[in-house]
Design an enzyme around this catalytic site. Structure first.
Site, PDB file in Angstrom:
ATOM      1  N   HIS A  19       0.808  -1.207   0.000  1.00 60.29           N
ATOM      2  CA  HIS A  19       0.000   0.000   0.000  1.00 60.29           C
ATOM      3  C   HIS A  19       0.845   1.263   0.000  1.00 60.29           C
ATOM      4  CE1 HIS A  19      -3.692  -2.429   1.239  1.00 60.29           C
ATOM      5  NE2 HIS A  19      -3.677  -2.175  -0.050  1.00 60.29           N
ATOM      6  N   GLU A  52     -19.276   5.661 -28.229  1.00 65.41           N
ATOM      7  CA  GLU A  52     -18.113   4.894 -27.775  1.00 65.41           C
ATOM      8  C   GLU A  52     -18.242   3.416 -28.100  1.00 65.41           C
ATOM      9  OE1 GLU A  52     -17.602   5.447 -23.532  1.00 65.41           O
ATOM     10  OE2 GLU A  52     -19.749   5.480 -23.172  1.00 65.41           O
ATOM     11  N   ASP A  94     -13.260   4.007 -24.776  1.00 62.26           N
ATOM     12  CA  ASP A  94     -14.034   2.779 -24.978  1.00 62.26           C
ATOM     13  C   ASP A  94     -14.149   2.422 -26.455  1.00 62.26           C
ATOM     14  OD1 ASP A  94     -14.720   1.618 -22.521  1.00 62.26           O
ATOM     15  OD2 ASP A  94     -16.044   3.309 -22.100  1.00 62.26           O
ATOM     16  N   CYS A 137     -14.081  13.315 -26.082  1.00 64.90           N
ATOM     17  CA  CYS A 137     -13.653  13.407 -24.687  1.00 64.90           C
ATOM     18  C   CYS A 137     -12.789  12.229 -24.234  1.00 64.90           C
ATOM     19  CB  CYS A 137     -14.861  13.564 -23.772  1.00 64.90           C
ATOM     20  SG  CYS A 137     -16.028  12.209 -23.880  1.00 64.90           S
TER      21      CYS A 137
HETATM   22  C1  PEP Z   1     -14.347   7.116 -23.092  1.00 63.65           C
HETATM   23  O1  PEP Z   1     -14.792   5.979 -23.036  1.00 63.65           O
HETATM   24  O2  PEP Z   1     -13.623   7.542 -24.009  1.00 63.65           O
HETATM   25  C2  PEP Z   1     -14.652   8.080 -22.031  1.00 63.65           C
HETATM   26  C3  PEP Z   1     -14.303   9.332 -22.140  1.00 63.65           C
HETATM   27  O3  PEP Z   1     -15.291   7.657 -20.914  1.00 63.65           O
HETATM   28  P1  PEP Z   1     -14.660   6.737 -19.772  1.00 63.65           P
HETATM   29  O4  PEP Z   1     -13.150   6.835 -19.882  1.00 63.65           O
HETATM   30  O5  PEP Z   1     -15.181   7.296 -18.504  1.00 63.65           O
HETATM   31  O6  PEP Z   1     -15.181   5.383 -20.072  1.00 63.65           O
HETATM   32 MG    MG Z   2     -16.385   5.313 -21.809  1.00 59.83          MG
END
Ligand code: PEP
Ligand code: MG
Length: 783
Positions: A398, A640, A664, A711
Site C-alpha cells: 500500500h 463509444e 471505450d 472526450c
Molecule cells: C471514453 O470511453 O472515451 C470516455 C471518455 O469515458 P470513460 O473513460 O469514462 O469510459
Molecule cells: Mg467510456
C-alpha cells in the site's frame, strides 16, 4: 454523573465529525460543517476556526458560525495580536468571561463581534505542528467547564489532522502533473538512446563513494535525484513492555479512545484519498478500517485487557499474531498485508501513548528504508520526499500505491540496500525502469539536470498560454474543456484554462461513498460543480458504472465479461429509481449554471428514446413540485461503441450533440481491453478503423447540424489533437493538465495543414505507417 455525560457528548461529537468528513467534499465544507456542529453542541453563539498561514505567524479566519460569513478568508491577525493570537502564542487554552475587557482583545469591525463577551480559544496542533485555533464565543458571560474544554480539545485534534491531511492531498495533484512530464521526457531520452538501461546487470558497490547501480521493482514511476534520508529502522512493534496496566475499565476506555482516534484519522484519509485520487488508492484505508472494526480483532484485544494486560501490550500481542499469520501466506498480495496490520498496530499504539516517533525531513531527501508503511507516507512531509527506495515491499504494497498517488518515484525490493548505501551517498531514482544510480556519473547527472531545466522553462511558457484562446493560425477557434470527476478538479481545470467541462464523470463521487447519494445530496454536489465553473458549460454524464468501475454498496452479478455486460446506461435503464434520482438531481441543479446531460454507452436508437421518455417523465414530476429547472436542458450521447459509429446519423437526430469517447471506442472496436497490458499493442488509437470511425461520426454530426466533441484520452497528445482537428473535431475535453500543451500545438498550426495531415493519414493502411508519419510531423512542428 456529569463527567459520564460529557464523555458521551465528546464521543458523540467525534462520531458526528467522522460523519461530517464522510459527507463533505472538501476542506472548506468540512470546516463549515464542524463550526456549525460545535456551535450547536456547545450552545454557543459563535464558533470559528482560524488557520495558520505558511508564514507561521498569520492566522486567517477559515470558517465561522455566528460571525459575518463575508469575513471568512479576509480577517487575518498576527499571532502576536488579539485573543486568538494569544491562544497560538501560549500554545494553550484561553478561557475568558469578559473578553472586551482583556488587554489583548482586538476588535474587527467586519465580524460585528462586539456583542460577544465570553471567549474560549483552543489551539489546533497536529502533534507538534501548529495548525490554527478554534474559538467559541457567547453573548452572555459564561464560565466554560473543564468538560466543555476537554470536548473541544478532542475536536481540535480532529480538525488539526483534517487540515494537515487536506494540505497533503492538495499537493498530490501538483505532483501528478510533474510526474506526467518527467515520464514523457524519460521515454524520449530512452528512445533517443541517451539513457542506457543495463537490464539484468547490477554493478555492485565496491569501496568508498563509488558510482554503481541497482535494479529493483519499479513501484512508482518518475525520476528524481537527491541526497538520502535513512528512515528510522524499526524491527518490531513498539515495545510497550514498561507499560503497567491500569484498572481494566480504564484500559478499556483508553483502548476505545485510541481506536476511535485512529479510525477517524483513517476515515478521513480514506475519504480524501478517494475524492482526490481514486477508489483504488483509498482502499488501503478502507481495509484498515475494516480491520479496526473487526469483531475478532477487537475481541482478542478486549480479552487480553480483561485478563489484566495493558491496552498497549494487548494491541501489540494481537497485531503481532496477525502479522506472523499474514507473513506465512503463500499469496504475495496477502503477504504484503502483514505490513498493513503492523501499520495499524503502530498507529493505535501511537494514539494510546502519544509517543509515536515522528520522522522529520528538514530538506528534500530520498527516503531509504527497510520497509515503508502507508502511515509513513501520510505523516512524513511528502513535499520533502523526493523518492523512495526500500529493501522490502512490492508493487502491491500500500505504501507503493500511495507513492504512485503522490507522484513520488519509488523503487522497492532492493535486498541488502541498507548495507550498500552510505549516509553521504546521492541517488538518482528511475521509477519507470526500476533502476537506481548511486553517486551517478556526470553523464547521467547532466541528463537529469537538463530535464529539470526544460521542465521549468516549459512550465513558464505554458502558464503564459492560460488566458489565450486555442485558435489556429488561420483563425479557427477550438474549444478545450476538462474531463473532471471530483470537486477538487475544478481548481485544476480552471488553473489550466479549461473553458468548461466536456465530461463530468459522475460515477467518481458515487464511488467514494458508503451508500447511494440521495437526490438532494446529488443536487448539492452538482450545484457546487456548476457554480465552481461559474457559467461555463458543464456536460454532466449520468452514471457509467460496471466494467472496471464498481460501487462498494451496489451488488453486481458475477459476469464473465463485465465490459460487455451490465454496465453504464444499461444499469441506469434497469435501475430506474437510481436513474430518476440522478436525472432529478441534475435538473434541480441546472439553474445554477450551464448544465447539459450526457448518456454513456448508447448502442441504438431505442435506448436513447427510452432515456428521453424517462427524462420527460422526471421533468413532468418536477414540474408538479414547482421547483425551477432548465426545461430545455441539452442532451447528448457518448459515441463509444462501434454500433453507435455505424448509426451516428440516426442517433444524431435524437439528441442535441454527440461526444466521441475514444477510450471505450478503441477497446470495443479493436476487442482489446483498455486495462489489460497483455493486449496493449492491440489497443491502438492510430488503427485506421479508429480514425475512419472518428471521421464518420464528425461527418454525420455536420450533416445533421449537431455538434460533435471528443472526450477520450486520445486528445491529450498534442499531435493527436491536431489530427483530430483535421478530421473535423473542434471541441475537445481532456485531462486538464494537458490543456496548455494541446493549446500550444493548436496555436502553432493552421486548420488547413491539420486537414492535410488528416487526409494523408486516412489514405494510410497501417497504424505503424501512421505513427511514423505523425512522429515526423510532430518533430517538424516542434510540439
Ligand atoms: C471514453 O470511453 O472515451 C470516455 C471518455 O469515458 P470513460 O473513460 O469514462 O469510459
Ligand atoms: Mg467510456
Amino acid at each position: 454523573m456529569v463527567e459520564a455525560r460529557q464523555e458521551t457528548l465528546g464521543l458523540r461529537t467525534l462520531e458526528d465529525i467522522s460523519g461530517l468528513i464522510l459527507h463533505s467534499h472538501d476542506l472548506q465544507e468540512t470546516l463549515d460543517n464542524i463550526v456549525t456542529l460545535v456551535a450547536r453542541r456547545m450552545g454557543s453563539d459563535v464558533c470559528s476556526i482560524y488557520l495558520l498561514e505558511d508564514d507561521g505567524e498569520t492566522l486567517r479566519l477559515a470558517a465561522t458560525k455566528g460571525l459575518s460569513r463575508s469575513s471568512v478568508g479576509k480577517i487575518t491577525m498576527k499571532t502576536s495580536e488579539g485573543l486568538t493570537g494569544l491562544v497560538m502564542e501560549q500554545k494553550g487554552v484561553v478561557a475568558i468571561e469578559d473578553a472586551p475587557a482583556h488587554p489583548r482583545y482586538k476588535y474587527f469591525r467586519e465580524t460585528k463581534e462586539e456583542k460577544f463577551l465570553s471567549f474560549l480559544g483552543i489551539p489546533l496542533f497536529e502533534r507538534k505542528t501548529p495548525v490554527g485555533v478554534i474559538v467559541v464565543q457567547t453573548k452572555e458571560t459564561r464560565v466554560f467547564t473543564p468538560a466543555e474544554i476537554s470536548t473541544i480539545t478532542t475536536i481540535a485534534y480532529q480538525i488539526a489532522s483534517i487540515v494537515i491531511n487536506a494540505k497533503l492531498l492538495d499537493s498530490i495533484r501538483r505532483k501528478e502533473e510533474e510526474r506526467a512530464f518527467f515520464q514523457q521526457e524519460l521515454e524520449r531520452m530512452k528512445a533517443a538512446g541517451l539513457l542506457k538501461e543495463d537490464r539484468g546487470s547490477s554493478t555492485r558497490r565496491k569501496k568508498g563513494r563509488q558510482h554503481f547501480s541497482l535494479i529493483g521493482i519499479a513501484a512508482s514511476p518518475g525520476f528524481c535525484w537527491g541526497k538520502i534520508y535513512l528512515l528510522n529502522q524499526r524491527t518490531n512493534l513498539p515495545g510497550m513492555e514498561l507499560e503497567t496496566a491500569l484498572p481494566r475499565e480504564e484500559e478499556h476506555k483508553r483502548f476505545l479512545v485510541a481506536l476511535e482516534k485512529t479510525k477517524i484519522q483513517t476515515l478521513y484519509m480514506e475519504k480524501r484519498v478517494a475524492d482526490m485520487l481514486s477508489k483504488e488508492d483509498a482502499v488501503i484505508f478502507h481495509t484498515h478500517l475494516m480491520i479496526m472494526e473487526d469483531r475478532g480483532f477487537l475481541g482478542k484485544v478486549n480479552d487480553l485487557i480483561d485478563g489484566g494486560t495493558s491496552a498497549g501490550q494487548a494491541v501489540r500481542k494481537v497485531v503481532e499474531n496477525y502479522v506472523q499469520a499474514f507473513a506465512r501466506m503463500d499469496d504475495p498480495y496477502l503477504r504484503e498485508r502483514s505490513a498493513d496490520m503492523e501499520d495499524i498496530g503502530r498507529r493505535i499504539i501511537g494514539a494510546l501513548d502519544g509517543s509515536e516517533r515522528r520522522e522529520r525531513l528538514r530538506e528534500k531527501r530520498i527516503i531509504v528504508a527497510r520497509d515503508i508503511f502507508p502511515s509513513d507516507m501520510a505523516t512524513l512531509d511528502h513535499d520533502k520526499i523526493l523518492g523512495i527506495i526500500t529493501e522490502k515491499g512490492d508493487v502491491t504494497s500500500h505504501a507503493a500505491i500511495m507513492a504512485r498517488s503522490l507522484g513520488i518515484p519509488a523503487v522497492l525490493g532492493l535486498p541488502d540496500l541498507l548495507k550498500q548505501i552510505g549516509l553521504r551517498d546521492e541517488v538518482i531514482i528511475d521509477g519507470n525502469s526500476g533502476h537506481i544510480y548511486i553517486n551517478p556519473d556526470e553523464k547521467i547527472r547532466g541528463e537529469y539536470e537538463r530535464l529539470q531545466r526544460d521542465h521549468g522553462v516549459r512550465q513558464r511558457e505554458l502558464e503564459e498560454l492560460r488566458d489565450l484562446p486555442a485558435e489556429t493560425t488561420d483563425g479557427v477557434r477550438v474549444s478545450l474543456k476538462a474531463n473532471i470527476g471530483l470537486l477538487s478538479d475544478i481548481r485544476v481545470a480552471l488553473a489550466n484554462g479549461a473553458e468548461g467541462v466536456g465530461l463530468y464523470r459522475t460515477e467518481f463521487p458515487f464511488m467514494t461513498r458508503k451508500t447511494f447519494p440521495s437526490r438532494a445530496e446529488q443536487q448539492d454536489l452538482y450545484v457546487k460543480i456548476l457554480e465552481g465553473f461559474a457559467g461555463l458549460p458543464v456536460n454532466i454524464r449520468t452514471l457509467d458504472i460496471g466494467g472496471d468501475k464498481g460501487l462498494p454498496y451496489f451488488t453486481y452479478p458475477k459476469e464473465d465479461n463485465p465490459f460487455m455486460g451490465w454496465r453504464s446506461i444499461r444499469v441506469s435503464l434497469d435501475q430506474r429509481d437510481i436513474f430518476r434520482d440522478q436525472l432529478a438531481g441534475i435538473l434541480l441543479a441546472s439553474p445554477h449554471g450551464k448544465a447539459s446531460l450526457m448518456f454513456p454507452m448508447v448502442s441504438g436508437v431505442d435506448e436513447i428514446r427510452t432515456v428521453k421518455e424517462i427524462l420527460a417523465d422526471v421533468k413532468a414530476d418536477l414540474e408538479r413540485t414547482g421547483k425551477p429547472f432548465d426545461r430545455s436542458i441539452r442532451t447528448g450521447i457518448m459515441v463509444e461503441l462501434p454500433a453507435a459509429v455505424q448509426i451516428a446519423d440516426l442517433l444524431a437526430r435524437e439528441v442535441d450533440y454527440l461526444s466521441i469517447g475514444t477510450n471505450d471506442l478503441i477497446q470495443y472496436t479493436l476487442a482489446a481491453d483498455r486495462n489489460n497490458p497483455k493486449v496493449k499493442q492491440y489497443y491502438d488509437a492510430y488503427h485506421p478503423a479508429i480514425l475512419h470511425s472518428i471521421k464518420r461520426v464528425a461527418d454525420a454530426g455536420r450533416a445533421a447540424g449537431k455538434p460533435v466533441s471528443l472526450c477520450g484520452e486520445m486528445a491529450a497528445e498534442p499531435i493527436n489533437a491536431l489530427l483530430l482537428l483535421g478530421l473535423g473535431i473542434t471541441d475537445f475535453s481532456l485531462s486538464a493538465p494537458y490543456i496548455p500543451l494541446v493549446k500550444q500545438a493548436i496555436r502553432k498550426t493552421s486548420l488547413a495543414s491539420a486537414r492535410e495531415m488528416a487526409m494523408t493519414v486516412l489514405t494510410m493502411e497501417s497504424s505503424r505507417d501512421i505513427r511514423a508519419y505523425l512522429a515526423e510531423r510532430q518533430a517538424e512542428l516542434e510540439i
